[in-house]
Design a protein around this motif. Sequence first.
Motif, PDB file in Angstrom:
ATOM      1  N   GLU A  58      -2.985  16.980   1.587  1.00 46.91           N
ATOM      2  CA  GLU A  58      -2.758  15.565   1.856  1.00 46.91           C
ATOM      3  C   GLU A  58      -1.585  15.401   2.807  1.00 46.91           C
ATOM      4  O   GLU A  58      -0.718  16.267   2.906  1.00 46.91           O
TER       5      GLU A  58
ATOM      6  N   CYS B  78       0.840  -1.190   0.000  1.00 45.90           N
ATOM      7  CA  CYS B  78       0.000   0.000   0.000  1.00 45.90           C
ATOM      8  C   CYS B  78       0.872   1.236   0.000  1.00 45.90           C
ATOM      9  O   CYS B  78       1.821   1.322   0.731  1.00 45.90           O
TER      10      CYS B  78
ATOM     11  N   SER C 188     -10.875   4.181  -0.793  1.00 44.36           N
ATOM     12  CA  SER C 188     -10.790   5.242   0.209  1.00 44.36           C
ATOM     13  C   SER C 188     -11.898   5.065   1.238  1.00 44.36           C
ATOM     14  O   SER C 188     -12.911   4.418   0.982  1.00 44.36           O
TER      15      SER C 188
ATOM     16  N   ASP D 221     -13.987   7.480   4.206  1.00 44.09           N
ATOM     17  CA  ASP D 221     -14.240   8.793   4.823  1.00 44.09           C
ATOM     18  C   ASP D 221     -14.160   8.625   6.331  1.00 44.09           C
ATOM     19  O   ASP D 221     -14.905   7.864   6.929  1.00 44.09           O
TER      20      ASP D 221
ATOM     21  N   ILE E 121      -1.814  12.153  -4.478  1.00 39.00           N
ATOM     22  CA  ILE E 121      -3.211  12.048  -4.891  1.00 39.00           C
ATOM     23  C   ILE E 121      -3.782  13.435  -5.201  1.00 39.00           C
ATOM     24  O   ILE E 121      -4.654  13.591  -6.036  1.00 39.00           O
TER      25      ILE E 121
ATOM     26  N   LYS F 293     -10.336  11.903   4.311  1.00 41.70           N
ATOM     27  CA  LYS F 293     -10.420  10.539   3.796  1.00 41.70           C
ATOM     28  C   LYS F 293      -9.062   9.869   3.872  1.00 41.70           C
ATOM     29  O   LYS F 293      -8.038  10.508   3.670  1.00 41.70           O
TER      30      LYS F 293
ATOM     31  N   TYR G 178      -6.868   7.266   1.883  1.00 40.60           N
ATOM     32  CA  TYR G 178      -6.811   6.755   0.518  1.00 40.60           C
ATOM     33  C   TYR G 178      -5.691   5.720   0.446  1.00 40.60           C
ATOM     34  O   TYR G 178      -4.560   5.992   0.813  1.00 40.60           O
TER      35      TYR G 178
ATOM     36  N   PRO H 132      -7.097   0.719  -5.798  1.00 36.56           N
ATOM     37  CA  PRO H 132      -7.254   1.752  -4.769  1.00 36.56           C
ATOM     38  C   PRO H 132      -8.641   1.729  -4.134  1.00 36.56           C
ATOM     39  O   PRO H 132      -9.608   1.283  -4.732  1.00 36.56           O
TER      40      PRO H 132
ATOM     41  N   LEU I 265       0.105   4.957   0.593  1.00 34.73           N
ATOM     42  CA  LEU I 265      -1.001   5.751   1.104  1.00 34.73           C
ATOM     43  C   LEU I 265      -0.812   7.219   0.769  1.00 34.73           C
ATOM     44  O   LEU I 265       0.175   7.820   1.150  1.00 34.73           O
ATOM     45  N   SER I 266      -1.725   7.772   0.082  1.00 35.97           N
ATOM     46  CA  SER I 266      -1.773   9.187  -0.271  1.00 35.97           C
ATOM     47  C   SER I 266      -0.600   9.682  -1.081  1.00 35.97           C
ATOM     48  O   SER I 266      -0.292  10.854  -1.062  1.00 35.97           O
TER      49      SER I 266
ATOM     50  N   GLU J 119      -3.653   3.309  -2.123  1.00 44.66           N
ATOM     51  CA  GLU J 119      -3.398   3.125  -3.549  1.00 44.66           C
ATOM     52  C   GLU J 119      -3.449   1.663  -3.963  1.00 44.66           C
ATOM     53  O   GLU J 119      -3.844   1.363  -5.072  1.00 44.66           O
TER      54      GLU J 119
END
Length: 190
Positions: free
Chosen positions: A55, A15, A181, A183, A44, A151, A153, A179, A17-18, A155
């Motif tokens: 982010e 992963c 996401s 909330d 992102i 959020k 996220y 991917p 992430l962001s 990938e």
Amino acid sequence: MKRNMTLKSLLLVVCALSGNVFGQSTLSNGKLVYNYPFAPSEGIVNRMEKEYRSEVCLNGFWDFQPVSLPSTYVQGKGVAPELSLPEEKQWSDIRIKIPSPWNINAFANRNLEGPDHRNYPSYPKEWEQVKMAWMRKKVTIPAEWTGQQIKLYFEAVAGATEVYINKEKVGENFDLFLPFSIDITDKVNA
């Protein structure tokens, strides 16, 4: 405020992430260049959106806790095994480097090449056989994010994944390196 985020994942985890880690990219002839492995060309949030969106990259070191498959589990039946919450004193002394799968060193034995097949000598040999694990990271939500939608996220995560914030399940996903996401606006405070 610091929050504990724990990720439970079945099988192989990769992963990112962001996206991008801030401060490590450069502009060259109008193009964003990132000279490090595993990174996308931008996070992102692209350059045009930065005025309106923010982010925080969650790449880096995460705590890791391998979990044995239950003795009653039968692989190939399409149902992930149930897991109890992680045990506080069972976290590995070695931290996993995200993005990377915990069994990355097993790939080295297959004569594979490329940035996705990098070795991490710090990863214990027994991680190569791990099928399930908990991972966690403490995250600080920036104060300027008060009142904003927040959020998580991911990938790419492979297998059955559950995401927890402070031991509360906030989402789940089952896929193979696609991917997704979640909330978490009402689960965190800036």
